[in-house]
Design an enzyme around this catalytic site. Sequence first.
Site, PDB file in Angstrom:
ATOM      1  N   THR A   1       2.164   0.550   6.945  1.00 16.70           N
ATOM      2  CA  THR A   1       0.901  -0.171   7.049  1.00 16.70           C
ATOM      3  C   THR A   1       1.214  -1.663   6.998  1.00 16.70           C
ATOM      4  O   THR A   1       2.207  -2.076   6.384  1.00 16.70           O
ATOM      5  CB  THR A   1      -0.072   0.206   5.918  1.00 16.70           C
ATOM      6  OG1 THR A   1      -1.171  -0.690   5.917  1.00 16.70           O
ATOM      7  CG2 THR A   1       0.600   0.125   4.566  1.00 16.70           C
ATOM      8  N   THR A   2       0.377  -2.468   7.610  1.00 13.18           N
ATOM      9  CA  THR A   2       0.577  -3.919   7.613  1.00 13.18           C
ATOM     10  C   THR A   2      -0.174  -4.585   6.461  1.00 13.18           C
ATOM     11  O   THR A   2      -0.384  -5.787   6.452  1.00 13.18           O
ATOM     12  CB  THR A   2       0.152  -4.491   8.990  1.00 13.18           C
ATOM     13  OG1 THR A   2       0.871  -3.785  10.012  1.00 13.18           O
ATOM     14  CG2 THR A   2       0.490  -5.959   9.150  1.00 13.18           C
ATOM     15  N   HIS A   3      -0.559  -3.806   5.466  1.00 16.64           N
ATOM     16  CA  HIS A   3      -1.385  -4.306   4.361  1.00 16.64           C
ATOM     17  C   HIS A   3      -0.537  -4.933   3.262  1.00 16.64           C
ATOM     18  O   HIS A   3      -0.418  -4.400   2.165  1.00 16.64           O
ATOM     19  CB  HIS A   3      -2.248  -3.179   3.805  1.00 16.64           C
ATOM     20  CG  HIS A   3      -3.096  -2.519   4.842  1.00 16.64           C
ATOM     21  ND1 HIS A   3      -3.640  -1.265   4.680  1.00 16.64           N
ATOM     22  CD2 HIS A   3      -3.487  -2.943   6.073  1.00 16.64           C
ATOM     23  CE1 HIS A   3      -4.331  -0.949   5.770  1.00 16.64           C
ATOM     24  NE2 HIS A   3      -4.252  -1.942   6.625  1.00 16.64           N
ATOM     25  N   ASN A   4       0.044  -6.071   3.563  1.00 17.72           N
ATOM     26  CA  ASN A   4       0.775  -6.851   2.569  1.00 17.72           C
ATOM     27  C   ASN A   4      -0.203  -7.734   1.801  1.00 17.72           C
ATOM     28  O   ASN A   4      -1.098  -8.348   2.397  1.00 17.72           O
ATOM     29  CB  ASN A   4       1.816  -7.746   3.242  1.00 17.72           C
ATOM     30  CG  ASN A   4       2.903  -6.941   3.922  1.00 17.72           C
ATOM     31  OD1 ASN A   4       3.939  -6.656   3.334  1.00 17.72           O
ATOM     32  ND2 ASN A   4       2.664  -6.565   5.160  1.00 17.72           N
TER      33      ASN A   4
ATOM     34  N   GLN B   1       0.866  -1.158   0.000  1.00 16.01           N
ATOM     35  CA  GLN B   1       0.000   0.000   0.000  1.00 16.01           C
ATOM     36  C   GLN B   1       0.916   1.225   0.000  1.00 16.01           C
ATOM     37  O   GLN B   1       2.048   1.158   0.499  1.00 16.01           O
ATOM     38  CB  GLN B   1      -0.874   0.027   1.263  1.00 16.01           C
ATOM     39  CG  GLN B   1      -2.233   0.639   1.064  1.00 16.01           C
ATOM     40  CD  GLN B   1      -3.331  -0.392   0.833  1.00 16.01           C
ATOM     41  OE1 GLN B   1      -3.536  -1.269   1.642  1.00 16.01           O
ATOM     42  NE2 GLN B   1      -4.043  -0.260  -0.276  1.00 16.01           N
TER      43      GLN B   1
END
Length: 587
Positions: free
Chosen positions: A512-515, A347
């Site tokens: 962000t941790t949105h992998n 992201q």
Amino acid sequence: MATRLPHVDVVLVGFGWTASILAQELTDEGLNVLAIERGSFRDTVPDFATTQIQDELRYAVRNELFEEPERETLTFRNSMDQTALPMRHLGSFKPAAGAGGAGVHWNGQNWRFLPTDFVTRSHTEQRYGKNFIPAGMTIQDWGITYDDLEPFYDRFEYLCGISGQAGNVNGEIQAGGNPFEGPRKRGFPLPPLKRSYGTVLFDKAAKEVGYKPFPCPAANTSEAYKNIYGVQMGQCTFCGFCEWFGCGNYSKSSPQTTVFPVLLKKDNFKLRTHASVTKVLLDNTGKRATGVVYVDLQGREYEQPADLVILTAFAQHNVHLMLLSGIGKPYDPVKNEGVVGRNYAYQITSSVDVFLNDVVNPFMGAGALGQAIDEFNGDNFDHGPEKFIGGGYIALWTTGGRPILQHHLPKDAPKWGSGWKKAMKDNYLRTVSLATHGSVMSYRDAYLDLDPTYRDVYGNPLLRLTFDFHDNEHRMSNFLTDKAQGIAKAMKAREIHANPRKGHYTIVPYQTTHNTGGAAMGTDPRTSAVNRYLQSWDVPNVFVVGSCAFPQNAGYNPTGTVGALAYWTAHALRTQYLKKPGPLVSA
């Protein structure tokens, strides 16, 4: 030698949102289900008690709820000509460890992807032409549509008790909601959260600029709520401790507050904690999984036989386990062949800090208390003149004014001492920040594979991440940041700081941790690791559920789509696979 354990029908690897949903649905079908979790057990009581959970130093700075890099990590590099090095400290993203997974510490920002997000490649080619897609960009359609997933978005929203204002019900635009969202069959289960003064200012300014702001959908309950499983939730108290914290008030949706109270009472469900799965076992054909191997804290190895293996861990961990187990062909970026590890995406974010004369009380907040605009998300605008693919939302969030990490200072503020303290005092109550949250497309040179040098405590190769932002993402993010500055100026600010995304991606500061990606879903086994039901093309009794299945990342936070996909897969298992085990789609 591994100790062989009694057989179960289903083994789930990881115990967060997706595992909780699948366990609940499959135990309702009468199956014996075992979830294996590498971390500890945690529940609202006593682990998230308000007497201890609101501790910024313990949870936000010292990362109490997250994985420990000294026990489990990955290596990183920006490009294939570099040597990857291990991530020694949690930085850009923070994978969880423990029961509930990232569903414990998320903010609760819960979105549905746009209808065009599921057909990114075909839609782009149709509207802008094939030449609009840059060389090396590997975007693809998901193999499902928004309409396919809509009932399962609905089910996840009514599991969580999402607070919000619908913008499109059965094709009719609703006043006050997001006019750009896909059509939904009914509105949200709860009304929007009460507004903060910051969101009121954003709303007024965005309308003055000509946009259509709306309250962000929140997994923070605006009222008391009883969910689809009969679990009672409480009303949010706006304590400001959501991101990186568990909720002790039963008002932030998590597996603990929505599923655990029912699931953990079932005789046909078991949970095994402090157990790290190191491999999925395959039979001598390599086409059928027979179970998994895991190691406990004492280093003892166990074999857990099962008829059905479902990977429900963090996105990167699912891909790592597939690579270690030989499930699917590993991706080779040089030959542009293989599928496991392909289409990794992330992201891209930026911010605009706004210094006001008004007092905005930042300490009263909730994880998803925000106001947003969606004019520049997905394909809601003409990308032709801008020459990039993708987009994102612009929002003002009031998540809480925690004093250690959440502060903004004017450019001329001193860096330390009494002057710094005075600047903090003068600005703490008079600062808001606009966030842009943008999509990232997938590329041939962005991928996951096994590191040739570094190994974990079990002797297995670490996962290696090769990733950098591309020109497409920088142009898109700069475009969003410019639009956010326009709103900031309309807020009558005394000072504005724009913080655009610049240069190479770095794994050091938190973003962000949105992998996403690495086990992309699709209709072609040459370009996807799993089919439209998240079933492995190569090993039909293995399903891989989570954001690792995204072929590229959209402009929204992923959890709403991850939850919907979990219900989509559960439905396929219950109505198709269990009646006739085997491939659900012909390769």
